[in-house]
Enzyme design. Structure first.
Site, PDB file in Angstrom:
ATOM      1  N   LYS A 131      33.196  36.146  49.661  1.00 37.88           N
ATOM      2  CA  LYS A 131      32.054  37.037  49.359  1.00 37.88           C
ATOM      3  C   LYS A 131      32.349  38.554  49.357  1.00 37.88           C
ATOM      4  CE  LYS A 131      28.437  33.755  49.950  1.00 37.88           C
ATOM      5  NZ  LYS A 131      28.608  32.532  50.735  1.00 37.88           N
ATOM      6  N   TYR A 142      26.954  25.220  56.474  1.00 32.55           N
ATOM      7  CA  TYR A 142      27.273  25.320  55.040  1.00 32.55           C
ATOM      8  C   TYR A 142      28.635  25.973  54.889  1.00 32.55           C
ATOM      9  CZ  TYR A 142      27.390  26.322  50.137  1.00 32.55           C
ATOM     10  OH  TYR A 142      27.791  26.363  48.819  1.00 32.55           O
ATOM     11  N   ASP A 185      34.795  30.450  59.814  1.00 30.83           N
ATOM     12  CA  ASP A 185      34.399  30.678  58.417  1.00 30.83           C
ATOM     13  C   ASP A 185      33.630  32.009  58.330  1.00 30.83           C
ATOM     14  OD1 ASP A 185      33.227  30.793  55.931  1.00 30.83           O
ATOM     15  OD2 ASP A 185      32.303  28.808  56.014  1.00 30.83           O
ATOM     16  N   TYR A 197      22.293  25.454  41.184  1.00 32.34           N
ATOM     17  CA  TYR A 197      21.146  25.112  42.047  1.00 32.34           C
ATOM     18  C   TYR A 197      19.816  25.183  41.309  1.00 32.34           C
ATOM     19  CZ  TYR A 197      24.472  26.173  45.804  1.00 32.34           C
ATOM     20  OH  TYR A 197      25.560  26.199  46.627  1.00 32.34           O
TER      21      TYR A 197
HETATM   22  C1  LIG Z   1      29.004  31.077  50.416  1.00 33.00           C
HETATM   23  C2  LIG Z   1      29.712  30.422  51.543  1.00 33.00           C
HETATM   24  C3  LIG Z   1      30.816  29.590  51.325  1.00 33.00           C
HETATM   25  C4  LIG Z   1      31.269  29.181  49.944  1.00 33.00           C
HETATM   26  O1  LIG Z   1      31.720  30.259  49.184  1.00 33.00           O
HETATM   27  P1  LIG Z   1      31.709  30.149  47.584  1.00 33.00           P
HETATM   28  O2  LIG Z   1      32.474  31.346  47.138  1.00 33.00           O
HETATM   29  O3  LIG Z   1      30.268  30.188  47.180  1.00 33.00           O
HETATM   30  O4  LIG Z   1      32.370  28.878  47.221  1.00 33.00           O
HETATM   31  C5  LIG Z   1      31.488  29.106  52.434  1.00 33.00           C
HETATM   32  N1  LIG Z   1      31.097  29.407  53.674  1.00 33.00           N
HETATM   33  C6  LIG Z   1      30.035  30.201  53.929  1.00 33.00           C
HETATM   34  C7  LIG Z   1      29.664  30.519  55.343  1.00 33.00           C
HETATM   35  C8  LIG Z   1      29.296  30.721  52.862  1.00 33.00           C
HETATM   36  O5  LIG Z   1      28.211  31.462  53.109  1.00 33.00           O
END
Ligand SMILES: *Cc1c(COP(=O)(O)O)cnc(C)c1O
Length: 421
Positions: free
Chosen positions: A263, A142, A234, A15
């Site tokens: 994460k 996202y 998610d 980025y």
């Molecule tokens: C960060 C994020 C992703 C993507 O995860 P990466 O490990 O960065 O590929 C997917 N969904 C959400 C809600 C996120 O915050």
């Protein structure tokens, strides 16, 4: 050459417009809430290193478990083979997830966890002989940067170069009291085409910490479930305590068909992804027909070291002291937000659990690229605090071990920024 110069000679950062970017800050050590540069300058990591760190940096307990695992088994192929860490992690996580979640599929990061979830849903309908190929998602969502994850994410400057190649998605507004009935009608009209609904529960992180109410999420989830639309929750960002409860779905009654994690999964130690699903989804892939197999995998699927880091992080997460810390941060944030809300530069604030977002009054100019964002970023760096405003939105997202003194220092810096910038 110093580290920053050597970096710029060979590295392309995420980025980052490399033409105009300032040299990166080399970090050589981490401890607790802080990371340290070469000269020993300390930075409080108030964004948990892009939202991944939950127990602090270089945590000795996680480090020990990872080191032990490395000397035992660093990796093994996961097709036709298994190992104790992968099994124990799946057993222990499924035990604390909603009881609809019965199977665990490992991958490498948040985006791959999403790819797996999307493939599970699309092939679920395919295996059942039904034509359902449309995906429902929120505007400004996202879900990651790989092509499938990008497709189900909102269209923006970040996706513009690829928009014509992304698959078609039905985007809906976030639910509120005014639009919830219309959204339900819209979903009912589309239902025979809809494979699934993918959402970030309660908080849209990358969109600028946009928050919406659990009762509206519940209404949408219940309606999708009634209409036979699969639910992908998610929790890559919200999982493991971020929202105040272990998982954001703990705020709703209706439970998802699929959940995605990354994460905080390893405590922020290393890359890892996990997709869990219901028995119903899993069963739709059981067949004598090989074509019904889920043909997905990664070289490092279920990496034993990542499993060891996750198990160690889970031990720490389930220690009652961690929930106490989460509750403490939630209260501290609330008190600060109440105090700062009256400030003329604050347009509004919002909080979900340990996430506090303050919106800076800009008179309409809210671009991600605005120079206010850069000025704020450097103001905080000078004070030894890592905060990365999203446009005019300053958010605090600390590791749970962040002390009251550290929080007070961060709050004071924000108040000073409000008064001086
Ligand atoms: C960060 C994020 C992703 C993507 O995860 P990466 O490990 O960065 O590929 C997917 N969904 C959400 C809600 C996120 O915050």
């Amino acid at each position: 050459m110093n580290l920053a110069e050597r970096d710029l000679a060979v590295i392309w950062h995420p980025y980052t417009q490399m033409k105009t970017a300032l040299p990166p800050i080399p970090i050589i050590r981490g401890e607790g809430t802080c990371v340290f540069d070469e000269d020993g300058k300390r930075y409080i990591d108030a964004v948990s290193s892009w939202w991944v760190n939950i127990h602090g940096h270089s945590h000795p307990y996680i480090a020990k478990k990872v080191a032990d695992q490395l000397l035992k088994l660093e990796h093994v192929i996961f097709a036709g083979f298994t190992h104790p860490g992968a099994i124990e992690l799946a057993e222990r996580l499924l035990a604390i997830l909603p009881d609809t979640q019965k199977k665990a599929f490992y991958s490498d990061n948040g985006s791959t966890a999403i790819e797996v979830a999307i493939k599970m849903c699309l092939q679920y309908w395919n295996n059942k002989g039904q034509q359902r190929t449309k995906i429902l998602a929120f505007k400004n969502a996202y879900h990651g940067d790989t092509f499938g994850a990008m497709s189900v994410s909102g269209r923006s400057a970040f996706t513009a170069a690829f928009d014509s190649l992304l698959f078609e998605v039905e985007f809906i507004e976030l639910p509120d009291d005014n639009n919830i009935d219309d959204l339900k009608v819209h979903i009912s009209n589309l239902k025979s085409d809809l494979a699934c609904f993918i959402f970030e529960p309660l908080v849209q992180g990358s969109a600028g910490m946009i928050m919406y109410e659990a009762r509206h999420l519940e209404a949408l989830m219940a309606h999708c479930k009634a209409e036979g639309v699969l639910l992908i929750d998610d929790e890559v960002f919200t999982g493991f305590g971020r929202t105040g409860k272990p998982f954001a779905c703990n705020y709703v009654q209706t439970q998802p068909d699929i959940m995605c994690f990354s994460k905080g999964l390893t405590g922020g130690t290393m890359a890892f992804g996990l997709t869990t699903c219901t028995q119903q989804i899993y069963d739709a892939f059981l067949s004598d027909d090989k074509m019904k197999t889920l043909f997905h995998g990664h070289s490092y699927t279920a990496n034993p070291v990542a499993c060891a880091a996750s198990l160690a992080s889970l031990d720490l997460f389930l220690d009652p002291a961690t929930q106490k810390n989460i509750d403490r941060i939630v209260e501290k944030h609330r008190a600060f937000a109440d105090r700062i809300n009256a400030h003329p530069h604050i347009a509004n604030y919002r909080q979900t659990g340990t996430i506090l977002a303050l919106e800076w009054e800009t008179g309409g100019n809210t671009s991600y690229f605005s120079n206010l964002r850069d000025r704020l970023y450097h103001f905080f760096l000078d004070k030894g605090i890592i905060l990365r405003p999203l446009g005019n939105i300053i958010y605090i997202l600390p590791p749970y071990c962040t002390t009251d003194d550290e929080l007070d220092y961060i709050y004071a810096a924000i108040e000073e920024a409000l008064d001086t910038i």
